[in-house]
Write a protein that holds these residues in place. Structure first.
Motif, PDB file in Angstrom:
ATOM      1  N   THR A  17       0.861  -1.181   0.000  1.00 15.73           N
ATOM      2  CA  THR A  17       0.000   0.000   0.000  1.00 15.73           C
ATOM      3  C   THR A  17       0.898   1.232   0.000  1.00 15.73           C
ATOM      4  O   THR A  17       2.122   1.110  -0.100  1.00 15.73           O
ATOM      5  N   THR A  18       0.325   2.388   0.173  1.00 14.32           N
ATOM      6  CA  THR A  18       1.126   3.613   0.183  1.00 14.32           C
ATOM      7  C   THR A  18       1.921   3.780   1.475  1.00 14.32           C
ATOM      8  O   THR A  18       2.802   4.630   1.558  1.00 14.32           O
ATOM      9  N   ASP A  19       1.628   2.957   2.482  1.00 15.09           N
ATOM     10  CA  ASP A  19       2.403   2.972   3.722  1.00 15.09           C
ATOM     11  C   ASP A  19       3.596   2.037   3.585  1.00 15.09           C
ATOM     12  O   ASP A  19       3.480   0.940   3.028  1.00 15.09           O
ATOM     13  N   GLU A  20       4.742   2.453   4.101  1.00 19.36           N
ATOM     14  CA  GLU A  20       5.918   1.584   4.079  1.00 19.36           C
ATOM     15  C   GLU A  20       5.659   0.364   4.960  1.00 19.36           C
ATOM     16  O   GLU A  20       5.255   0.495   6.112  1.00 19.36           O
ATOM     17  N   ASN A  21       5.870  -0.812   4.405  1.00 17.27           N
ATOM     18  CA  ASN A  21       5.726  -2.061   5.137  1.00 17.27           C
ATOM     19  C   ASN A  21       7.047  -2.807   5.124  1.00 17.27           C
ATOM     20  O   ASN A  21       7.910  -2.551   4.272  1.00 17.27           O
ATOM     21  N   ILE A  22       7.175  -3.762   6.045  1.00 17.36           N
ATOM     22  CA  ILE A  22       8.405  -4.546   6.155  1.00 17.36           C
ATOM     23  C   ILE A  22       8.043  -6.023   6.207  1.00 17.36           C
ATOM     24  O   ILE A  22       7.148  -6.422   6.949  1.00 17.36           O
ATOM     25  N   LYS A  23       8.758  -6.816   5.424  1.00 16.96           N
ATOM     26  CA  LYS A  23       8.683  -8.273   5.533  1.00 16.96           C
ATOM     27  C   LYS A  23      10.052  -8.732   5.977  1.00 16.96           C
ATOM     28  O   LYS A  23      11.056  -8.517   5.302  1.00 16.96           O
ATOM     29  N   GLU A  24      10.112  -9.337   7.177  1.00 18.91           N
ATOM     30  CA  GLU A  24      11.373  -9.830   7.694  1.00 18.91           C
ATOM     31  C   GLU A  24      11.478 -11.323   7.403  1.00 18.91           C
ATOM     32  O   GLU A  24      10.540 -12.077   7.644  1.00 18.91           O
ATOM     33  N   PHE A  25      12.603 -11.732   6.860  1.00 19.45           N
ATOM     34  CA  PHE A  25      12.859 -13.131   6.563  1.00 19.45           C
ATOM     35  C   PHE A  25      13.801 -13.676   7.622  1.00 19.45           C
ATOM     36  O   PHE A  25      14.910 -13.183   7.790  1.00 19.45           O
ATOM     37  N   ASN A  26      13.325 -14.680   8.366  1.00 17.10           N
ATOM     38  CA  ASN A  26      14.122 -15.258   9.437  1.00 17.10           C
ATOM     39  C   ASN A  26      14.024 -16.775   9.339  1.00 17.10           C
ATOM     40  O   ASN A  26      12.967 -17.326   9.617  1.00 17.10           O
ATOM     41  N   PRO A  27      15.064 -17.468   8.899  1.00 21.70           N
ATOM     42  CA  PRO A  27      16.387 -16.911   8.576  1.00 21.70           C
ATOM     43  C   PRO A  27      16.354 -16.082   7.299  1.00 21.70           C
ATOM     44  O   PRO A  27      15.406 -16.174   6.523  1.00 21.70           O
ATOM     45  N   LYS A  28      17.403 -15.322   7.116  1.00 27.02           N
ATOM     46  CA  LYS A  28      17.461 -14.437   5.958  1.00 27.02           C
ATOM     47  C   LYS A  28      17.485 -15.234   4.668  1.00 27.02           C
ATOM     48  O   LYS A  28      17.872 -16.407   4.633  1.00 27.02           O
ATOM     49  N   LEU A  29      17.053 -14.587   3.608  1.00 25.71           N
ATOM     50  CA  LEU A  29      17.182 -15.176   2.280  1.00 25.71           C
ATOM     51  C   LEU A  29      18.616 -14.937   1.828  1.00 25.71           C
ATOM     52  O   LEU A  29      19.055 -13.791   1.730  1.00 25.71           O
ATOM     53  N   VAL A  30      19.357 -16.000   1.598  1.00 28.48           N
ATOM     54  CA  VAL A  30      20.734 -15.839   1.143  1.00 28.48           C
ATOM     55  C   VAL A  30      20.782 -15.575  -0.354  1.00 28.48           C
ATOM     56  O   VAL A  30      21.796 -15.151  -0.878  1.00 28.48           O
ATOM     57  N   LYS A  31      19.665 -15.814  -1.032  1.00 27.64           N
ATOM     58  CA  LYS A  31      19.586 -15.581  -2.473  1.00 27.64           C
ATOM     59  C   LYS A  31      18.187 -15.093  -2.803  1.00 27.64           C
ATOM     60  O   LYS A  31      17.235 -15.862  -2.782  1.00 27.64           O
TER      61      LYS A  31
END
Length: 98
Positions: A17-31
């Motif tokens: 949407t027009t609001d900043e959003n965050i998707k956290e990947f845990n564990p991180k995506l190495v690729k």
């Protein structure tokens, strides 16, 4: 037998949407492999850092996939995303570890 460099595929569907959003990947995506914008509006994404005034983000037009090559390793702990107007659906595909 083939040797695969990347395993543990992650695929997630998100709505920007027009609001900043965050998707956290845990564990991180190495690729980070592909971000595909299925919606009707441009998608703005920033990898591992919030949006700021320096315009250091990617713009993915509607109906366009952003794809990294097999030999490009783009790590992603957090994906920041938004649109300039309205909303848009998109998909993120990546790999957690090898």
């Amino acid at each position: 037998m083939p040797s695969y460099k990347y395993k543990n595929q992650v695929s997630t569907q998100l709505l920007a949407t027009t609001d900043e959003n965050i998707k956290e990947f845990n564990p991180k995506l190495v690729k980070l492999a592909t971000i595909f914008n299925y919606g009707d509006n441009d998608l703005l994404v920033s990898i591992n850092k919030p949006f700021s005034g320096d315009n250091s983000y990617l713009i993915i037009p509607s109906g366009i996939p952003l794809t990294w090559g097999d030999n490009e390793e783009v790590e992603c702990n957090k994906l920041y995303f938004k649109t300039e107007e309205g909303e848009t659906n998109f998909q993120v595909v990546g790999f957690e570890s090898w």
